[in-house]
Design a protein around this motif. Structure first.
Motif, short mmCIF file in Angstrom:
data_model
loop_
_atom_site.label_atom_id
_atom_site.label_comp_id
_atom_site.label_asym_id
_atom_site.label_seq_id
_atom_site.Cartn_x
_atom_site.Cartn_y
_atom_site.Cartn_z
N ALA A 265 0.85 -1.29 0.00
CA ALA A 265 0.08 0.08 0.02
C ALA A 265 0.88 1.33 0.05
CB ALA A 265 -1.01 -0.18 1.06
N TYR A 266 1.97 1.35 0.56
CA TYR A 266 2.86 2.12 0.70
C TYR A 266 3.52 2.46 -0.59
CZ TYR A 266 6.84 4.95 1.95
OH TYR A 266 7.87 6.27 1.98
N GLU A 267 3.89 1.57 -1.50
CA GLU A 267 4.58 1.45 -2.80
C GLU A 267 3.40 1.90 -3.89
OE1 GLU A 267 7.67 1.15 -4.36
OE2 GLU A 267 8.09 1.93 -2.30
N GLY A 268 2.13 1.32 -3.50
CA GLY A 268 1.12 1.51 -4.57
C GLY A 268 0.65 0.12 -5.07
N LEU A 269 -0.63 -0.32 -4.48
CA LEU A 269 -0.95 -1.44 -5.24
C LEU A 269 -0.86 -1.93 -6.45
CD1 LEU A 269 -4.11 -1.95 -2.83
CD2 LEU A 269 -1.88 -2.54 -2.45
N GLY A 270 -0.19 -2.59 -7.00
CA GLY A 270 -0.19 -2.99 -8.56
C GLY A 270 1.05 -2.28 -9.09
N SER A 271 1.56 -1.28 -8.61
CA SER A 271 2.68 -0.42 -8.98
C SER A 271 3.82 -1.20 -9.64
CB SER A 271 2.98 0.84 -8.23
OG SER A 271 3.50 0.07 -6.86
N THR A 272 4.34 -2.19 -9.25
CA THR A 272 5.30 -2.82 -9.67
C THR A 272 4.78 -4.35 -9.74
OG1 THR A 272 6.46 -3.14 -7.33
CG2 THR A 272 7.11 -1.14 -8.84
N GLY A 299 11.04 -18.41 -6.01
CA GLY A 299 10.16 -18.20 -7.15
C GLY A 299 9.32 -16.97 -6.82
N LEU A 300 10.03 -15.88 -6.23
CA LEU A 300 9.18 -14.67 -6.04
C LEU A 300 9.87 -13.51 -6.92
CD1 LEU A 300 9.87 -14.37 -1.94
CD2 LEU A 300 7.34 -14.69 -3.55
N PRO A 301 8.95 -12.39 -7.30
CA PRO A 301 9.52 -11.55 -8.24
C PRO A 301 10.77 -10.62 -7.59
CG PRO A 301 7.16 -11.05 -7.44
CD PRO A 301 7.34 -12.35 -6.95
N ASP A 302 11.61 -10.17 -8.48
CA ASP A 302 12.78 -9.41 -7.90
C ASP A 302 12.16 -8.14 -7.46
OD1 ASP A 302 14.45 -11.61 -8.39
OD2 ASP A 302 14.73 -10.82 -10.47
N PRO A 303 12.48 -7.30 -6.34
CA PRO A 303 12.30 -6.14 -6.19
C PRO A 303 12.83 -5.01 -7.03
CG PRO A 303 13.98 -6.91 -4.42
CD PRO A 303 13.48 -8.17 -5.37
N LYS A 304 11.99 -3.77 -7.21
CA LYS A 304 12.47 -2.95 -7.94
C LYS A 304 13.03 -1.76 -7.58
CE LYS A 304 10.89 -5.67 -11.39
NZ LYS A 304 11.95 -6.35 -12.18
N THR A 305 12.49 -1.29 -6.46
CA THR A 305 13.11 0.05 -5.89
C THR A 305 13.74 -0.27 -4.59
OG1 THR A 305 11.03 -0.01 -4.41
CG2 THR A 305 10.73 1.25 -6.59
N LEU A 306 14.38 0.56 -4.26
CA LEU A 306 15.23 0.51 -2.97
C LEU A 306 14.44 0.28 -1.79
CD1 LEU A 306 18.16 0.97 -1.62
CD2 LEU A 306 17.59 3.35 -1.35
N PHE A 307 13.51 0.81 -1.56
CA PHE A 307 12.38 0.26 -0.42
C PHE A 307 12.31 -1.04 -0.46
CE2 PHE A 307 8.32 -0.51 1.32
CZ PHE A 307 8.53 0.17 2.63
N GLU A 308 11.90 -1.69 -1.83
CA GLU A 308 11.61 -3.18 -1.72
C GLU A 308 12.61 -3.85 -1.70
OE1 GLU A 308 9.95 -3.40 -5.76
OE2 GLU A 308 8.08 -2.38 -5.29
N ILE A 309 14.15 -3.34 -2.11
CA ILE A 309 14.93 -4.14 -1.78
C ILE A 309 15.41 -4.32 -0.36
CG2 ILE A 309 17.65 -4.34 -2.26
CD1 ILE A 309 17.21 -3.20 -4.91
N ILE A 310 15.51 -3.40 0.39
CA ILE A 310 15.56 -3.43 1.94
C ILE A 310 14.67 -4.16 2.56
CG2 ILE A 310 15.77 -1.92 3.91
CD1 ILE A 310 16.75 0.43 2.15
N PHE A 311 13.29 -3.84 2.15
CA PHE A 311 12.23 -4.71 2.67
C PHE A 311 12.53 -6.32 2.76
CE2 PHE A 311 8.05 -6.50 3.33
CZ PHE A 311 7.54 -6.15 4.18
N GLN A 312 13.04 -6.44 1.51
CA GLN A 312 13.21 -8.01 1.17
C GLN A 312 14.11 -8.49 1.95
OE1 GLN A 312 10.78 -9.75 -0.15
NE2 GLN A 312 11.71 -11.43 -1.35
#
Length: 594
Positions: A265-272, A299-312
């Motif tokens: 929700a913070y990144e936006g649902l369906g944004s990436t 089998g998970l999609p790769d994170p795109k943004t810096l926030f997604e990478i740190i979270f993962q």
């Protein structure tokens, strides 16, 4: 009516007189036995008070037959049952002034409700914060349950925690002021007050934000206390431990799914491609993603943004740590639950290895394996004494009394003995399992034990071939008790005793009984006297029949024939000369020697 009242009164008097006669007879028999056998240390109990003679009421009915006005009756089908109304029971109930937290089941039940309220806050506060499940249409339902949980927290502080007993200097403190003061000084009180911080007043300023109820999750001490109390009363506590460990894993996945939806929700649902796309059931889809992340399935999609990478990255590190901890704890729980089974298997494997090394016959090996399997399945352990060795002597005595006293107290040999002597004897009993057709004792061997049948049956064999079944003894029977006190070679077994099926026996050894009797001389004198009486009663049938039981070590001399006695008498009248005279003198000498 007068005649019926008179007959009832005479019947009551006759019953009373018959009871008094019976009591006097019993007392006379006791005094007579005391005079005949002064060594008997029997307890002279006072006669039990008999119910008073029923006095008929003026109306002709007995007073005891009249139902009291306060009794309540409820009708069911064709019968009437005496009962009390539930409202009366509720009003007459008094809340205890002090509660024992270790043994009071009502307190455990109350802790269950407290833990349910705590779980409501721990599981649903993250869901209401992350997912859009709390809406203005259903907000009043959420608040109703929230404040019901707060009420349970408040009652726990005001009513239950201030009444808990505690130990101080070895004494159990039950004083109200002392219990309240002890709770107010404890760390538990500080955490209970902290978890009830009234942050709900900020609802009027920022709206109904579930995160303001996060302090309610700080009542974790009640959860751990409930675990300890519940495990103490469960017969199979390891099942609850497995369920609790599984709940820990599910809760960690639950929190991770809430964080994933919040990040989406913070990144936006369906944004990436990495975030939740908003399709399907949001909680189930996010929970599935959390399972794949924490267990590192892949089998998970790769994170795109810096926030997604740190979270993962944080998710992966947390997942590896949490999952390894859960697996280790589950292994410990299962290992503790099967510790006894593992010990049994190791003992059996070591014994089989020993028998194979020395080439023991297969028949003996099969009997040893059967003994291991039956002992384990019947008792749940191989040696009961190992379980009780860590307990204090008083607790071991209490357990022995509950398990064995009813059996030992029925042994005729020990009736009338000192009660404390029997208690000491109970702690010396040893449990032994016999397989089918095992010889418990054989004829002619020295008897050094007494046997009490706990479970199963044994057969006493006799007859010319020694294989005829004389009697079958069942659970609760005792044999071999005379051998404990017999002396001078009189303690040999008189028959073969064989286990008929699997038999579990208690054994009391002679040396243990002798060590006990040193401290109880009166009981020792009584036991020896009873043993002599029992030996005499057992030998009476053999003496009367003249069987093999009356054989002597030195047989009696045969009678002299009449004709030979006449010749000897004639020789004596002639002066005792000649061969017959010398023979007569020799016989007299032999008689004197005998």
């Amino acid at each position: 009516r007068i005649g019926s009242a008179t007959s009832l009164s005479s019947a009551g008097i006759n019953t009373r007189l018959q009871e008094l006669v019976r009591l006097f007879k019993e007392r006379t028999e006791k005094v007579k036995e005391k005079l005949i056998d002064p060594d008997v240390t029997s307890d002279d109990e006072s006669p039990v008070a008999s119910p008073a003679a029923a006095v008929p009421a003026p109306g002709g009915e007995l007073e005891g037959d009249k139902p009291s006005g306060e009794d309540h009756y409820c009708e069911m089908l064709c019968c009437t049952f005496k009962s009390q109304p539930w409202l009366y029971c509720l009003k007459s109930y008094q809340f205890p002034s002090s509660i024992d937290p270790l043994t009071n089941l009502m307190y455990v039940l109350w802790l269950f409700f407290v833990v349910m309220a705590w779980n409501w806050n721990c599981w649903l506060i993250p869901v209401r914060w992350a997912f859009p499940y709390q809406t203005p249409e259903n907000i009043h339902y959420w608040l109703l349950v929230d404040y019901l949980c707060d009420l349970i927290y408040l009652l726990d502080i005001l009513i239950f925690q201030t009444r808990l007993q505690f130990v101080q200097g070895g004494d159990i403190i039950t004083d109200k002021k002392a219990m309240r003061k002890n709770y107010l000084r404890s760390q538990r009180f500080k955490m209970d007050v902290l978890c009830l911080l009234p942050l709900d007043f900020f609802y009027f300023k920022v709206g109904v934000n579930p995160l303001l109820r996060f302090p309610r999750c700080l009542k974790y001490m009640a959860f751990f206390e409930f675990n300890n109390r519940l495990e103490a009363i469960l017969t199979k506590a390891y099942i609850y431990r497995v369920i609790r460990t599984t709940a820990y894993l599910l809760y960690s996945l639950h929190v991770n799914s809430c964080l994933y939806y919040w990040a989406s929700a913070y990144e936006g649902l369906g944004s990436t491609t990495w975030v939740y796309d908003g399709e399907g059931n949001s909680y189930i889809r996010c929970y599935y993603w959390a399972v794949k992340t924490l267990i590192t399935i892949g089998g998970l999609p790769d994170p795109k943004t810096l926030f997604e990478i740190i979270f993962q990255l944080l998710n992966y590190f947390t997942g590896v740590f949490a999952f390894s901890v859960m697996i280790g704890q589950m292994r410990d729980v299962v290992g503790a639950a099967t510790a006894g089974q593992t010990y049994y298997r190791s003992c059996m494997d070591s014994t089989i290895k020993y028998m194979n090394f020395y080439k023991i016959p297969k028949t003996v090996q099969n009997r040893v394996k059967t003994w291991y399997e039956y002992t384990w399945h019947s008792q749940g352990m191989l040696d009961e004494s190992e379980l009780l060795v860590q307990l204090p002597d008083k607790m071991r005595l209490d357990i022995a009394i509950d398990v064995n006293y009813n059996i030992v107290s029925k042994v005729a040999l020990f009736q009338g003995c000192d009660r404390q002597m029997i208690f000491d004897m109970l702690k010396r009993l040893r449990s032994v399992v016999y397989l089918p057709n095992d010889y418990v004792c054989k004829k002619g061997e020295i008897g050094r034990e007494m046997y009490i049948i706990q479970a199963g049956q044994v057969q006493v064999l006799g007859g010319p071939d020694g294989k005829s079944v004389l009697v079958t003894l069942k659970a609760g029977s005792v044999f071999g008790e005379i051998s404990l006190l017999a002396a001078g070679g009189g303690n040999r077994r008189t028959a073969n005793v064989v286990a008929h099926g699997f038999a579990n026996l208690f054994i009391l050894e002679k040396k243990d009984l002798n060590e006990i009797l040193v401290h109880y001389p009166e009981s020792q004198k009584l036991l020896r006297k009873k043993a002599k009486k029992m030996l005499k009663s057992n030998n009476k049938p053999k003496d009367e029949e003249g069987g093999p039981g009356d054989s002597l070590i030195i047989p009696p001399k045969a009678d002299t024939p009449k004709l030979f006695r006449a010749a000897l008498a004639a020789t004596g009248s002639m002066g005792g000369k000649g061969p017959l005279g010398r023979l007569r003198w020799r016989l007299k000498e032999l008689q004197a020697m005998q």
